[in-house]
Design a protein around this motif. Structure first.
Motif, PDB file in Angstrom:
ATOM      1  N   ILE A   1       2.356   1.862  -3.414  1.00  0.00           N
ATOM      2  CA  ILE A   1       1.366   2.414  -4.344  1.00  0.00           C
ATOM      3  C   ILE A   1       1.211   3.909  -4.117  1.00  0.00           C
ATOM      4  O   ILE A   1       1.236   4.710  -5.054  1.00  0.00           O
ATOM      5  CB  ILE A   1       0.009   1.693  -4.186  1.00  0.00           C
ATOM      6  N   LEU A   2       1.061   4.303  -2.852  1.00  0.00           N
ATOM      7  CA  LEU A   2       0.847   5.718  -2.529  1.00  0.00           C
ATOM      8  C   LEU A   2       2.060   6.571  -2.880  1.00  0.00           C
ATOM      9  O   LEU A   2       1.927   7.742  -3.242  1.00  0.00           O
ATOM     10  CB  LEU A   2       0.518   5.867  -1.042  1.00  0.00           C
TER      11      LEU A   2
ATOM     12  N   ILE B   1      -4.990  10.636  -0.496  1.00  0.00           N
ATOM     13  CA  ILE B   1      -4.916  10.116  -1.865  1.00  0.00           C
ATOM     14  C   ILE B   1      -4.021  11.044  -2.681  1.00  0.00           C
ATOM     15  O   ILE B   1      -4.304  12.241  -2.801  1.00  0.00           O
ATOM     16  CB  ILE B   1      -6.318  10.032  -2.512  1.00  0.00           C
TER      17      ILE B   1
ATOM     18  N   TYR C   1      -9.107   5.991  -7.700  1.00  0.00           N
ATOM     19  CA  TYR C   1      -7.909   5.548  -6.980  1.00  0.00           C
ATOM     20  C   TYR C   1      -8.329   4.763  -5.733  1.00  0.00           C
ATOM     21  O   TYR C   1      -7.818   3.672  -5.451  1.00  0.00           O
ATOM     22  CB  TYR C   1      -7.089   6.776  -6.579  1.00  0.00           C
ATOM     23  N   LEU C   2      -9.278   5.335  -4.991  1.00  0.00           N
ATOM     24  CA  LEU C   2      -9.740   4.706  -3.751  1.00  0.00           C
ATOM     25  C   LEU C   2     -10.417   3.369  -4.030  1.00  0.00           C
ATOM     26  O   LEU C   2     -10.220   2.382  -3.302  1.00  0.00           O
ATOM     27  CB  LEU C   2     -10.705   5.652  -3.043  1.00  0.00           C
TER      28      LEU C   2
ATOM     29  N   ILE D   1      -6.498  -0.098   2.113  1.00  0.00           N
ATOM     30  CA  ILE D   1      -6.615   1.138   2.884  1.00  0.00           C
ATOM     31  C   ILE D   1      -6.578   0.877   4.393  1.00  0.00           C
ATOM     32  O   ILE D   1      -6.123   1.719   5.175  1.00  0.00           O
ATOM     33  CB  ILE D   1      -7.902   1.895   2.494  1.00  0.00           C
TER      34      ILE D   1
ATOM     35  N   ALA E   1       0.831  -1.210   0.000  1.00  0.00           N
ATOM     36  CA  ALA E   1       0.000   0.000   0.000  1.00  0.00           C
ATOM     37  C   ALA E   1       0.860   1.252   0.000  1.00  0.00           C
ATOM     38  O   ALA E   1       0.583   2.218  -0.722  1.00  0.00           O
ATOM     39  CB  ALA E   1      -0.929  -0.007   1.206  1.00  0.00           C
TER      40      ALA E   1
ATOM     41  N   PHE F   1      -7.746   0.899  -4.889  1.00  0.00           N
ATOM     42  CA  PHE F   1      -6.916   0.661  -3.705  1.00  0.00           C
ATOM     43  C   PHE F   1      -7.545  -0.400  -2.801  1.00  0.00           C
ATOM     44  O   PHE F   1      -6.850  -1.211  -2.181  1.00  0.00           O
ATOM     45  CB  PHE F   1      -6.753   1.983  -2.945  1.00  0.00           C
TER      46      PHE F   1
END
Length: 672
Positions: free
Chosen positions: A20-21, A57, A41-42, A49, A17, A45
């Motif tokens: 990715i961020l 984000i 995106y969310l 999260i 995670a 994801f």
């Protein structure tokens, strides 16, 4: 298997995670686009999260071009005295210009990667009405900037935002700072994908133009100067700057960028020259074009008709030609919706694999796109023609100058009525008697087809073709008083024409002045073809006897190109060559949209002067004359055979081999 592994290992989930961020980041200036991107995106994801909450984000609303420019050009230093007894300290800062004034941010905040934390604290303190000294006390406890001067600048920033909040101008300033400075906090990326804005330079806000102009110059995107630029060759599209700046600011060495661009960047003469240098300034990094996908026919943007292409670049390598060029076409009956996946869209389209290279030896010239054999053949005949083409007469108000003849009076005057329904500007319908002297048969664009052109109405030429200025008022009043009376009825409308205001002096030039009227327009023979159409279809026009005007040459309008001639045989020789599939392929591949068929086409077609002793020249002339004659009889079958003979004769003249000609003909079918 990977999903199961992540489900079982919380540490790997968290690491994934975080990766990715850190590595998938977005910038956009459109708030709605940012909201949509953050939502998507969310959604993608997903459950990751839960391992990194709370999160921000990483899709930011910001000016991804000007923000880095402003910080490079305008990063400043400020002397700060922390207290009455402290020594002065020099503090580096960035600034953000807004309608509410400049916001100053200490550089230390960005260097410490504390921007998000600082702006969050500002928002919280504003919401809880902290005093400035209380805000600073909290900041010092939570963020180590190692600089008393930096804290003092932050306090001034807090006071400014607090005062805006007190005036009711609240709610966004801290978030604006967090978003706006995001571009200067990001490390370069391996891959960039996007759809840059397609906006003409002239349509940009003056302030944005002023701030970005040096960047255009640094990258060499302003390729034309003086007269050529003023006439429109210097028109630039923001997507040019966007592509170069994003490559420069955000792409790692040897990284790749894929952008949706307009085809004019690859095809337009003049305006796209600087872009096609594919280098970040004179000494900057090279950009290699890896591939282009031409999706013009698919029209991927809902409600917009445009020339769409996908350009893939790689940084730090020079472009080598030819480059791969994929031409997408819908299959018959194929339907592609905006929601279609690549797999579904591919089933509804065919893809032709072509090659692309600049026209001639100039690496910044517009591109040719064709099959490899055709491309090599065309490169050998790309050369400036011995003939010069012109555009037809431009009035900027056709509804006054274009008329139909209602009656010929015994005294020689003509009763005419203006075509009030042509053009966007409404004018009254007027019937009036005028002298025939300045009236000529007019061949409009729609009157021209392959091997045939027939005038359908008449035009008033109120310009002296020798001086290329409007006939003087004294001359008009004395020699053509009835024509003067007719024009006077439209004086207000004629003086308000955009072109008249731009190119003429209202104090000196007659209000009926026109453009593109010279002696060449009145040549006895002309070869005409329509603009804005990729395939070139020419016709020879001759001076003919008109029932109302007597012996007069036909003229044409500004959206038609033509070459004037004094000898009929020479005109037919030229017409034959221009009607070949070879020339049409050059037109189709070197130009787009409004650039099709313009006089500039003659810069790319090697048509030498007619020589009566040259048997190939004579044969081409004879074939054109036969084609014109058969067209009048509508003998389509025989015309097809003549056109094949013209292609073969032209190929022999230009030393094009049979397999190359076949490749040219095949490429033309694929591109049209």
């Amino acid at each position: 298997m990977q999903e199961n592994l992540l489900d079982r290992d919380p540490q790997k989930r968290k690491k994934c995670a975080e990766k990715i961020l850190q590595n998938i980041v977005g910038f956009d200036l459109n708030p709605l686009a940012v909201i949509a991107a953050r939502t998507n995106y969310l959604l993608v994801f997903g459950e990751l999260i839960r391992d990194v909450r709370p999160i921000e984000i990483p899709v930011y609303i910001c000016d991804s071009i000007l923000t880095p420019v402003l910080q490079k050009q305008a990063q400043g230093k400020q002397l700060i005295q922390a207290s009455l007894f402290d020594e002065e300290e020099t503090v580096d800062y960035f600034y953000l210009p807004t309608t509410a004034g400049d916001f100053i941010m200490p550089k230390a905040v960005l260097d410490k990667k504390a921007l998000e934390k600082v702006t969050n604290i500002i928002e919280e303190c504003i919401s809880s009405t902290y005093k400035s000294e209380e805000f600073i006390s909290r900041i010092k406890m939570e963020v180590d900037l190692s600089s008393e001067g930096a804290y003092r600048l932050l306090e001034e920033l807090y006071i400014k935002i607090f005062e805006l909040n007190e005036k009711g101008k609240n709610g966004i300033w801290a978030r604006l700072l967090k978003n706006s400075f995001a571009p200067v906090l990001q490390k370069p990326f391996d891959l960039i994908a996007g759809n840059p804005p397609w906006v003409n330079w002239e349509s940009l806000a003056q302030e944005w133009r002023d701030l970005s102009k040096q960047l255009w110059l640094n990258y060499g995107l302003f390729s034309l100067k003086g007269h050529a630029a003023r006439l429109g060759g210097g028109k630039k599209d923001l997507s040019m700057l966007f592509t170069y700046a994003c490559t420069d600011f955000y792409l790692k060495p040897k990284g790749q960028l894929g952008f949706v661009i307009t085809q004019t960047l690859l095809k337009s003469k003049g305006a796209g020259d600087g872009f096609r240098r594919f280098q970040l300034g004179e000494k900057g990094a090279y950009l290699r074009v890896k591939h282009v996908d031409d999706m013009s026919e698919l029209q991927p943007f809902e409600g917009a008709t445009n020339q769409t292409a996908i350009l893939v670049l790689q940084r730090d390598f020079p472009t080598k030609y030819p480059v791969g060029y994929s031409l997408w076409r819908k299959i018959p009956g194929g339907k592609i919706s905006l929601e279609s996946s690549l797999t579904d869209a591919s089933k509804q389209a065919s893809v032709k694999q072509l090659s692309a290279a600049p026209v001639g030896s100039n690496p910044t010239a517009p591109w040719l796109t064709a099959r490899p054999h055709a491309l090599r053949a065309l490169q050998n005949i790309i050369e400036k023609s011995d003939y010069k083409a012109w555009a037809g007469a431009c009035t900027w108000l056709n509804s006054v100058y274009w008329v139909k003849i209602l009656e010929k009076r015994p005294d020689g005057l003509l009763i005419v009525e203006n075509l009030d329904d042509v053009g966007k500007i409404e004018v009254p319908t007027v019937q009036s008697a005028i002298e025939p002297d300045l009236l000529y048969p007019l061949i409009r664009g729609r009157d021209i087809s392959r091997w045939k052109a027939t005038p359908s109405i008449y035009i008033l030429l109120t310009q002296d073709p020798e001086t290329r200025t409007g006939w003087p008022e004294s001359r008009m009043k004395t020699k053509w008083p009835y024509t003067y009376n007719y024009l006077s009825k439209f004086e207000k409308e004629l003086r308000n024409r955009s072109g008249y205001k731009k190119f003429f002096n209202p104090q000196k030039d007659s209000f009926w002045s026109m453009y593109n009227v010279g002696s060449y327009l009145l040549a006895p023979y002309k070869v005409m073809w329509r603009q804005m159409i990729s395939k070139i279809n020419t016709s020879v026009t001759e001076t003919m006897e008109d029932d109302n005007l007597g012996l007069k040459p036909s003229v044409t309008q500004h959206v038609v190109s033509f070459v004037p001639f004094e000898i009929l045989e020479e005109a037919h020789y030229f017409s034959a060559l221009m009607n070949t599939s070879i020339v049409s392929l050059i037109s189709t591949t070197c130009f787009t949209g409004k650039g099709f068929g313009t006089p500039g086409l003659m810069d790319y077609v090697k048509v030498h002067k007619f020589q009566n002793e040259n048997q190939l020249h004579k044969k081409l002339s004879q074939l054109s004359q036969e084609a014109h004659s058969l067209t009048k009889k509508n003998d389509i079958g025989t015309i097809t055979e003549i056109e094949k003979a013209i292609d073969l004769t032209a190929a022999e003249l230009w030393e094009i081999e049979k397999k190359e000609l076949e490749a040219i003909q095949r490429s033309l079918k694929e591109l049209q």
